[in-house]
Design a protein around this motif. Sequence first.
Motif, PDB file in Angstrom:
ATOM      1  N   ARG A 114       0.957  -1.189   0.026  1.00  0.00           N
ATOM      2  CA  ARG A 114      -0.018  -0.033   0.014  1.00  0.00           C
ATOM      3  C   ARG A 114       0.871   1.299   0.113  1.00  0.00           C
ATOM      4  NH1 ARG A 114      -3.963   1.311   3.525  1.00  0.00           N
ATOM      5  NH2 ARG A 114      -2.627   0.771   5.260  1.00  0.00           N
ATOM      6  N   ALA A 115       1.927   1.281   0.875  1.00  0.00           N
ATOM      7  CA  ALA A 115       2.919   2.420   0.880  1.00  0.00           C
ATOM      8  C   ALA A 115       3.657   2.676  -0.574  1.00  0.00           C
ATOM      9  CB  ALA A 115       3.998   2.149   1.815  1.00  0.00           C
ATOM     10  N   GLU A 116       3.879   1.442  -1.448  1.00  0.00           N
ATOM     11  CA  GLU A 116       4.396   1.723  -2.559  1.00  0.00           C
ATOM     12  C   GLU A 116       3.498   2.199  -3.626  1.00  0.00           C
ATOM     13  OE1 GLU A 116       5.884  -2.133  -3.902  1.00  0.00           O
ATOM     14  OE2 GLU A 116       7.344  -2.133  -2.471  1.00  0.00           O
ATOM     15  N   ARG A 117       2.160   1.718  -3.489  1.00  0.00           N
ATOM     16  CA  ARG A 117       1.176   2.368  -4.512  1.00  0.00           C
ATOM     17  C   ARG A 117       0.969   3.608  -4.200  1.00  0.00           C
ATOM     18  NH1 ARG A 117      -3.555  -1.727  -5.662  1.00  0.00           N
ATOM     19  NH2 ARG A 117      -3.693  -0.437  -7.250  1.00  0.00           N
ATOM     20  N   ALA A 118       0.701   3.982  -3.082  1.00  0.00           N
ATOM     21  CA  ALA A 118       0.538   5.484  -2.682  1.00  0.00           C
ATOM     22  C   ALA A 118       1.762   6.631  -3.410  1.00  0.00           C
ATOM     23  CB  ALA A 118       0.524   5.567  -1.034  1.00  0.00           C
ATOM     24  N   ALA A 119       2.730   5.966  -3.072  1.00  0.00           N
ATOM     25  CA  ALA A 119       3.900   6.614  -3.527  1.00  0.00           C
ATOM     26  C   ALA A 119       3.889   6.948  -5.079  1.00  0.00           C
ATOM     27  CB  ALA A 119       5.502   5.949  -3.245  1.00  0.00           C
ATOM     28  N   ASN A 120       3.768   5.819  -5.545  1.00  0.00           N
ATOM     29  CA  ASN A 120       3.311   5.752  -7.169  1.00  0.00           C
ATOM     30  C   ASN A 120       2.158   6.837  -7.635  1.00  0.00           C
ATOM     31  OD1 ASN A 120       5.669   3.880  -7.618  1.00  0.00           O
ATOM     32  ND2 ASN A 120       4.255   2.243  -7.760  1.00  0.00           N
ATOM     33  N   ARG A 121       1.208   6.788  -6.885  1.00  0.00           N
ATOM     34  CA  ARG A 121       0.046   7.883  -7.218  1.00  0.00           C
ATOM     35  C   ARG A 121       0.550   9.298  -7.000  1.00  0.00           C
ATOM     36  NH1 ARG A 121      -3.004   3.937  -4.593  1.00  0.00           N
ATOM     37  NH2 ARG A 121      -3.154   4.802  -2.765  1.00  0.00           N
ATOM     38  N   LYS A 122       1.481   9.424  -6.142  1.00  0.00           N
ATOM     39  CA  LYS A 122       1.916  10.760  -5.758  1.00  0.00           C
ATOM     40  C   LYS A 122       2.804  11.261  -6.882  1.00  0.00           C
ATOM     41  CE  LYS A 122       1.903  11.827  -1.116  1.00  0.00           C
ATOM     42  NZ  LYS A 122       2.687  11.967   0.193  1.00  0.00           N
ATOM     43  N   LEU A 123       3.407  10.104  -7.540  1.00  0.00           N
ATOM     44  CA  LEU A 123       4.355  10.787  -8.577  1.00  0.00           C
ATOM     45  C   LEU A 123       3.710  11.010  -9.792  1.00  0.00           C
ATOM     46  CD1 LEU A 123       7.522   8.290  -7.930  1.00  0.00           C
ATOM     47  CD2 LEU A 123       7.444  10.821  -7.393  1.00  0.00           C
ATOM     48  N   MET A 124       2.523  10.149 -10.011  1.00  0.00           N
ATOM     49  CA  MET A 124       1.966  10.271 -11.352  1.00  0.00           C
ATOM     50  C   MET A 124       1.033  11.508 -11.250  1.00  0.00           C
ATOM     51  SD  MET A 124       0.294   7.175 -13.099  1.00  0.00           S
ATOM     52  CE  MET A 124      -1.368   7.281 -12.786  1.00  0.00           C
ATOM     53  N   LYS A 125       0.931  12.337 -12.215  1.00  0.00           N
ATOM     54  CA  LYS A 125       0.256  13.467 -12.131  1.00  0.00           C
ATOM     55  C   LYS A 125      -1.122  13.418 -12.970  1.00  0.00           C
ATOM     56  CE  LYS A 125       0.365  18.118 -13.466  1.00  0.00           C
ATOM     57  NZ  LYS A 125       1.163  19.609 -13.955  1.00  0.00           N
ATOM     58  N   ASP A 126      -2.208  13.736 -12.318  1.00  0.00           N
ATOM     59  CA  ASP A 126      -3.630  13.445 -13.061  1.00  0.00           C
ATOM     60  C   ASP A 126      -3.765  14.480 -14.259  1.00  0.00           C
ATOM     61  OD1 ASP A 126      -6.085  12.437 -13.430  1.00  0.00           O
ATOM     62  OD2 ASP A 126      -7.023  13.367 -11.707  1.00  0.00           O
ATOM     63  N   PRO A 127      -3.957  13.849 -15.298  1.00  0.00           N
ATOM     64  CA  PRO A 127      -4.350  14.747 -16.445  1.00  0.00           C
ATOM     65  C   PRO A 127      -5.523  15.684 -16.175  1.00  0.00           C
ATOM     66  CG  PRO A 127      -4.486  12.652 -17.084  1.00  0.00           C
ATOM     67  CD  PRO A 127      -3.926  12.628 -15.676  1.00  0.00           C
ATOM     68  N   ALA A 128      -6.522  15.145 -15.707  1.00  0.00           N
ATOM     69  CA  ALA A 128      -7.781  15.994 -15.468  1.00  0.00           C
ATOM     70  C   ALA A 128      -7.645  17.131 -14.621  1.00  0.00           C
ATOM     71  CB  ALA A 128      -8.670  15.004 -14.593  1.00  0.00           C
ATOM     72  N   LEU A 129      -6.323  17.316 -13.916  1.00  0.00           N
ATOM     73  CA  LEU A 129      -6.364  18.492 -13.106  1.00  0.00           C
ATOM     74  C   LEU A 129      -6.128  19.705 -13.956  1.00  0.00           C
ATOM     75  CD1 LEU A 129      -4.192  16.902 -10.103  1.00  0.00           C
ATOM     76  CD2 LEU A 129      -6.557  17.569 -10.177  1.00  0.00           C
ATOM     77  N   GLU A 130      -5.367  19.334 -14.894  1.00  0.00           N
ATOM     78  CA  GLU A 130      -5.114  20.485 -15.927  1.00  0.00           C
ATOM     79  C   GLU A 130      -6.126  21.134 -16.770  1.00  0.00           C
ATOM     80  OE1 GLU A 130      -1.925  19.334 -18.456  1.00  0.00           O
ATOM     81  OE2 GLU A 130      -0.623  18.796 -16.766  1.00  0.00           O
ATOM     82  N   ILE A 131      -7.293  20.372 -16.811  1.00  0.00           N
ATOM     83  CA  ILE A 131      -8.612  20.801 -17.387  1.00  0.00           C
ATOM     84  C   ILE A 131      -9.253  21.659 -16.531  1.00  0.00           C
ATOM     85  CG2 ILE A 131     -10.589  20.081 -18.573  1.00  0.00           C
ATOM     86  CD1 ILE A 131      -9.296  17.475 -19.307  1.00  0.00           C
ATOM     87  N   LYS A 132      -9.590  22.998 -16.924  1.00  0.00           N
ATOM     88  CA  LYS A 132     -10.200  23.817 -16.023  1.00  0.00           C
ATOM     89  C   LYS A 132     -11.814  23.940 -16.296  1.00  0.00           C
ATOM     90  CE  LYS A 132      -5.938  26.622 -16.126  1.00  0.00           C
ATOM     91  NZ  LYS A 132      -5.329  26.053 -17.104  1.00  0.00           N
ATOM     92  N   ALA A 133     -11.851  23.949 -17.785  1.00  0.00           N
ATOM     93  CA  ALA A 133     -13.448  23.970 -17.991  1.00  0.00           C
ATOM     94  C   ALA A 133     -13.365  23.386 -19.417  1.00  0.00           C
ATOM     95  CB  ALA A 133     -13.989  25.480 -18.009  1.00  0.00           C
ATOM     96  N   ARG A 134     -14.650  23.651 -20.105  1.00  0.00           N
ATOM     97  CA  ARG A 134     -14.792  23.280 -21.565  1.00  0.00           C
ATOM     98  C   ARG A 134     -13.909  24.195 -22.407  1.00  0.00           C
ATOM     99  NH1 ARG A 134     -21.059  23.513 -23.469  1.00  0.00           N
ATOM    100  NH2 ARG A 134     -19.741  23.102 -25.278  1.00  0.00           N
ATOM    101  N   PRO A 135     -13.467  23.532 -23.362  1.00  0.00           N
ATOM    102  CA  PRO A 135     -12.398  24.021 -24.310  1.00  0.00           C
ATOM    103  C   PRO A 135     -13.362  25.357 -24.997  1.00  0.00           C
ATOM    104  CG  PRO A 135     -12.665  22.131 -24.940  1.00  0.00           C
ATOM    105  CD  PRO A 135     -13.631  22.054 -23.871  1.00  0.00           C
ATOM    106  N   THR A 136     -12.544  26.529 -25.071  1.00  0.00           N
ATOM    107  CA  THR A 136     -12.987  27.777 -25.666  1.00  0.00           C
ATOM    108  C   THR A 136     -13.024  27.598 -27.263  1.00  0.00           C
ATOM    109  OG1 THR A 136     -10.995  29.023 -25.383  1.00  0.00           O
ATOM    110  CG2 THR A 136     -12.348  29.120 -23.811  1.00  0.00           C
ATOM    111  N   LYS A 137     -13.499  28.385 -28.006  1.00  0.00           N
ATOM    112  CA  LYS A 137     -13.368  28.475 -29.316  1.00  0.00           C
ATOM    113  C   LYS A 137     -11.962  28.459 -29.674  1.00  0.00           C
ATOM    114  CE  LYS A 137     -15.828  30.455 -33.499  1.00  0.00           C
ATOM    115  NZ  LYS A 137     -16.825  31.487 -33.629  1.00  0.00           N
TER     116      LYS A 137
END
Length: 151
Positions: A114-137
């Motif tokens: 569980r500690a290894e998997r938690a460390a791996n999750r911390k290193l991996m960046k979630d791509p959804a965090l970069e999305i702020k809203a719907r894309p503009t034109k």
Amino acid sequence: MSRSKNRNPEPAKTPNGKTDFSAPGAKVRIDKWLWAARFFKTRSLATEVVEGGKVKCNDERVKPAYGVQVGDVLTVPVGWDDMVLVVKGLGDKRGSATIAQGLYEETMESKKKRAERAANRKLMKDPALEIKARPTKRDRRVMDDFKWGEE
């Protein structure tokens, strides 16, 4: 027709009528034990997870009425991971967190995993965090240019 063996013996009782969990061979329903050990907020949630096959006892799927004994090895889903536990005590009443933690012990392999998997999750960046809203034109034009190349 009588059976030679009593498959579900009546649990031992103390003089005041309560169930004696210290008696050899004492058992508690797995859904009740998971609720008492504070893995689930309600007993019905514990029942649903057990029925769904997420909880295993001694590496076998069990039903909610399965009797857990001291020494059984349980695999219980907790968040993103599974915990592998050894049952150290029995209880059918939900008590304080300190009492609940005394009912089980997590294996060392489970803690490490569980500690290894938690460390791996911390290193991996979630791509959804970069999305702020719907894309503009303008964003769509940039994506189209990138996708199809500028002509």
